[in-house]
Design a protein around this motif. Structure first.
Motif, PDB file in Angstrom:
ATOM      1  N   LEU A  33       0.836  -1.199   0.000  1.00  0.00           N
ATOM      2  CA  LEU A  33       0.000   0.000   0.000  1.00  0.00           C
ATOM      3  C   LEU A  33       0.873   1.252   0.000  1.00  0.00           C
ATOM      4  O   LEU A  33       0.655   2.170  -0.792  1.00  0.00           O
ATOM      5  N   GLY A  34       1.871   1.277   0.873  1.00  0.00           N
ATOM      6  CA  GLY A  34       2.758   2.438   0.941  1.00  0.00           C
ATOM      7  C   GLY A  34       3.477   2.697  -0.367  1.00  0.00           C
ATOM      8  O   GLY A  34       3.569   3.844  -0.827  1.00  0.00           O
ATOM      9  N   GLY A  35       3.950   1.632  -0.989  1.00  0.00           N
ATOM     10  CA  GLY A  35       4.624   1.788  -2.284  1.00  0.00           C
ATOM     11  C   GLY A  35       3.689   2.326  -3.350  1.00  0.00           C
ATOM     12  O   GLY A  35       4.067   3.176  -4.162  1.00  0.00           O
ATOM     13  N   ARG A  36       2.445   1.840  -3.344  1.00  0.00           N
ATOM     14  CA  ARG A  36       1.460   2.313  -4.322  1.00  0.00           C
ATOM     15  C   ARG A  36       1.130   3.779  -4.089  1.00  0.00           C
ATOM     16  O   ARG A  36       1.023   4.567  -5.030  1.00  0.00           O
ATOM     17  N   LEU A  37       0.962   4.178  -2.817  1.00  0.00           N
ATOM     18  CA  LEU A  37       0.674   5.588  -2.509  1.00  0.00           C
ATOM     19  C   LEU A  37       1.827   6.482  -2.955  1.00  0.00           C
ATOM     20  O   LEU A  37       1.612   7.549  -3.536  1.00  0.00           O
ATOM     21  N   ARG A  38       3.046   6.047  -2.702  1.00  0.00           N
ATOM     22  CA  ARG A  38       4.219   6.836  -3.123  1.00  0.00           C
ATOM     23  C   ARG A  38       4.259   6.971  -4.639  1.00  0.00           C
ATOM     24  O   ARG A  38       4.525   8.050  -5.169  1.00  0.00           O
ATOM     25  N   THR A  39       3.984   5.870  -5.338  1.00  0.00           N
ATOM     26  CA  THR A  39       3.980   5.916  -6.805  1.00  0.00           C
ATOM     27  C   THR A  39       2.934   6.903  -7.312  1.00  0.00           C
ATOM     28  O   THR A  39       3.223   7.722  -8.196  1.00  0.00           O
ATOM     29  N   LEU A  40       1.730   6.841  -6.765  1.00  0.00           N
ATOM     30  CA  LEU A  40       0.668   7.759  -7.185  1.00  0.00           C
ATOM     31  C   LEU A  40       1.063   9.210  -6.914  1.00  0.00           C
ATOM     32  O   LEU A  40       0.871  10.098  -7.759  1.00  0.00           O
ATOM     33  N   ALA A  52      -0.074  15.305   2.020  1.00  0.00           N
ATOM     34  CA  ALA A  52      -0.443  15.170   3.432  1.00  0.00           C
ATOM     35  C   ALA A  52      -1.430  16.253   3.852  1.00  0.00           C
ATOM     36  O   ALA A  52      -2.392  15.964   4.573  1.00  0.00           O
ATOM     37  N   GLU A  53      -1.214  17.471   3.392  1.00  0.00           N
ATOM     38  CA  GLU A  53      -2.122  18.564   3.762  1.00  0.00           C
ATOM     39  C   GLU A  53      -3.539  18.285   3.281  1.00  0.00           C
ATOM     40  O   GLU A  53      -4.502  18.453   4.022  1.00  0.00           O
ATOM     41  N   ARG A  54      -3.678  17.835   2.024  1.00  0.00           N
ATOM     42  CA  ARG A  54      -5.012  17.539   1.499  1.00  0.00           C
ATOM     43  C   ARG A  54      -5.664  16.368   2.229  1.00  0.00           C
ATOM     44  O   ARG A  54      -6.877  16.312   2.379  1.00  0.00           O
ATOM     45  N   ALA A  55      -4.839  15.403   2.686  1.00  0.00           N
ATOM     46  CA  ALA A  55      -5.386  14.238   3.395  1.00  0.00           C
ATOM     47  C   ALA A  55      -5.629  14.536   4.870  1.00  0.00           C
ATOM     48  O   ALA A  55      -6.278  13.742   5.556  1.00  0.00           O
ATOM     49  N   GLY A  56      -5.101  15.651   5.353  1.00  0.00           N
ATOM     50  CA  GLY A  56      -5.302  16.006   6.756  1.00  0.00           C
ATOM     51  C   GLY A  56      -4.387  15.275   7.717  1.00  0.00           C
ATOM     52  O   GLY A  56      -4.769  15.001   8.861  1.00  0.00           O
ATOM     53  N   ILE A  57      -3.189  14.943   7.253  1.00  0.00           N
ATOM     54  CA  ILE A  57      -2.206  14.264   8.108  1.00  0.00           C
ATOM     55  C   ILE A  57      -0.874  14.990   8.011  1.00  0.00           C
ATOM     56  O   ILE A  57      -0.693  15.868   7.157  1.00  0.00           O
ATOM     57  N   SER A  58       0.055  14.620   8.844  1.00  0.00           N
ATOM     58  CA  SER A  58       1.378  15.245   8.796  1.00  0.00           C
ATOM     59  C   SER A  58       2.224  14.600   7.699  1.00  0.00           C
ATOM     60  O   SER A  58       2.051  13.413   7.383  1.00  0.00           O
ATOM     61  N   PRO A  59       3.149  15.367   7.133  1.00  0.00           N
ATOM     62  CA  PRO A  59       4.053  14.780   6.134  1.00  0.00           C
ATOM     63  C   PRO A  59       4.885  13.636   6.719  1.00  0.00           C
ATOM     64  O   PRO A  59       5.183  12.670   6.020  1.00  0.00           O
ATOM     65  N   GLN A  60       5.231  13.723   7.996  1.00  0.00           N
ATOM     66  CA  GLN A  60       6.007  12.663   8.631  1.00  0.00           C
ATOM     67  C   GLN A  60       5.213  11.353   8.666  1.00  0.00           C
ATOM     68  O   GLN A  60       5.761  10.270   8.400  1.00  0.00           O
ATOM     69  N   TYR A  61       3.922  11.471   9.006  1.00  0.00           N
ATOM     70  CA  TYR A  61       3.084  10.272   9.053  1.00  0.00           C
ATOM     71  C   TYR A  61       2.934   9.680   7.647  1.00  0.00           C
ATOM     72  O   TYR A  61       3.051   8.462   7.462  1.00  0.00           O
ATOM     73  N   LEU A  62       2.709  10.525   6.653  1.00  0.00           N
ATOM     74  CA  LEU A  62       2.594  10.037   5.276  1.00  0.00           C
ATOM     75  C   LEU A  62       3.877   9.339   4.858  1.00  0.00           C
ATOM     76  O   LEU A  62       3.840   8.281   4.223  1.00  0.00           O
ATOM     77  N   SER A  63       5.018   9.897   5.226  1.00  0.00           N
ATOM     78  CA  SER A  63       6.293   9.266   4.892  1.00  0.00           C
ATOM     79  C   SER A  63       6.380   7.866   5.498  1.00  0.00           C
ATOM     80  O   SER A  63       6.813   6.920   4.837  1.00  0.00           O
ATOM     81  N   GLU A  64       5.960   7.728   6.746  1.00  0.00           N
ATOM     82  CA  GLU A  64       5.999   6.416   7.390  1.00  0.00           C
ATOM     83  C   GLU A  64       5.026   5.435   6.741  1.00  0.00           C
ATOM     84  O   GLU A  64       5.336   4.244   6.613  1.00  0.00           O
ATOM     85  N   VAL A  65       3.872   5.924   6.325  1.00  0.00           N
ATOM     86  CA  VAL A  65       2.908   5.065   5.621  1.00  0.00           C
ATOM     87  C   VAL A  65       3.518   4.607   4.302  1.00  0.00           C
ATOM     88  O   VAL A  65       3.471   3.421   3.961  1.00  0.00           O
ATOM     89  N   LEU A  80      -6.309   9.386   2.004  1.00  0.00           N
ATOM     90  CA  LEU A  80      -5.139   9.441   1.118  1.00  0.00           C
ATOM     91  C   LEU A  80      -5.528   9.163  -0.330  1.00  0.00           C
ATOM     92  O   LEU A  80      -5.029   9.824  -1.253  1.00  0.00           O
ATOM     93  N   ALA A  81      -6.425   8.205  -0.540  1.00  0.00           N
ATOM     94  CA  ALA A  81      -6.895   7.926  -1.897  1.00  0.00           C
ATOM     95  C   ALA A  81      -7.544   9.176  -2.486  1.00  0.00           C
ATOM     96  O   ALA A  81      -7.249   9.568  -3.621  1.00  0.00           O
ATOM     97  N   GLY A  82      -8.431   9.812  -1.711  1.00  0.00           N
ATOM     98  CA  GLY A  82      -9.082  11.028  -2.187  1.00  0.00           C
ATOM     99  C   GLY A  82      -8.090  12.144  -2.464  1.00  0.00           C
ATOM    100  O   GLY A  82      -8.214  12.860  -3.463  1.00  0.00           O
ATOM    101  N   ALA A  83      -7.090  12.299  -1.596  1.00  0.00           N
ATOM    102  CA  ALA A  83      -6.073  13.339  -1.795  1.00  0.00           C
ATOM    103  C   ALA A  83      -5.262  13.096  -3.062  1.00  0.00           C
ATOM    104  O   ALA A  83      -4.744  14.035  -3.663  1.00  0.00           O
ATOM    105  N   LEU A  84      -5.183  11.835  -3.477  1.00  0.00           N
ATOM    106  CA  LEU A  84      -4.432  11.495  -4.686  1.00  0.00           C
ATOM    107  C   LEU A  84      -5.332  11.341  -5.908  1.00  0.00           C
ATOM    108  O   LEU A  84      -4.891  10.889  -6.964  1.00  0.00           O
TER     109      LEU A  84
END
Length: 122
Positions: A33-40, A52-65, A80-84
């Motif tokens: 999932l994380g790899g797919r999100l990064r690719t998108l 991360a801002e559009r998804a309502g999370i921190s960039p650090q958390y998105l990086s860990e995901v 995250l899907a919606g933000a992408l």
């Protein structure tokens, strides 16, 4: 005619069928999932901060995901899907396809390959 089963000697005079090669462990859902999100995100040429801002999370958390370190909730995955610009269903289908592609069967034993017997504790 089928080939007879080969049995291998083990201590104590008993025999047992040869062991199968252990399969490669399947990748974890969160890693794929994380790899797919990064690719998108990268395909859209976005930074961690923008997505991360559009998804309502921190960039650090998105990086860990994205690195497969965190297991996001279903609500977070949907955000995250919606933000992408995709849907939860489409993202899930992509991850499932990635899992099928990444899963590799264990290599078959080579004919004539030496078998190393395993010692067992009594």
């Amino acid at each position: 005619m089928s080939e007879p089963r080969r049995l291998h000697a083990i201590p104590g005079g008993r025999t047992e069928p040869p062991r199968r090669q252990p399969e490669q462990p399947e990748p974890l859902w969160r890693e794929v999932l994380g790899g797919r999100l990064r690719t998108l995100r990268r395909e859209q040429r976005e930074t961690l901060a923008e997505t991360a801002e559009r998804a309502g999370i921190s960039p650090q958390y998105l990086s860990e995901v994205e690195r497969g370190r965190k297991e996001p909730s279903s609500e977070m995955i949907a955000a995250l899907a919606g933000a992408l610009g995709t849907s939860l269903g489409a993202l899930t289908e992509q991850v499932a396809q990635d899992l099928r592609t990444l899963r590799r069967p264990a290599p078959a034993a080579r004919p004539g390959a030496a078998h190393v017997p395993m010692l067992r504790a009594a």
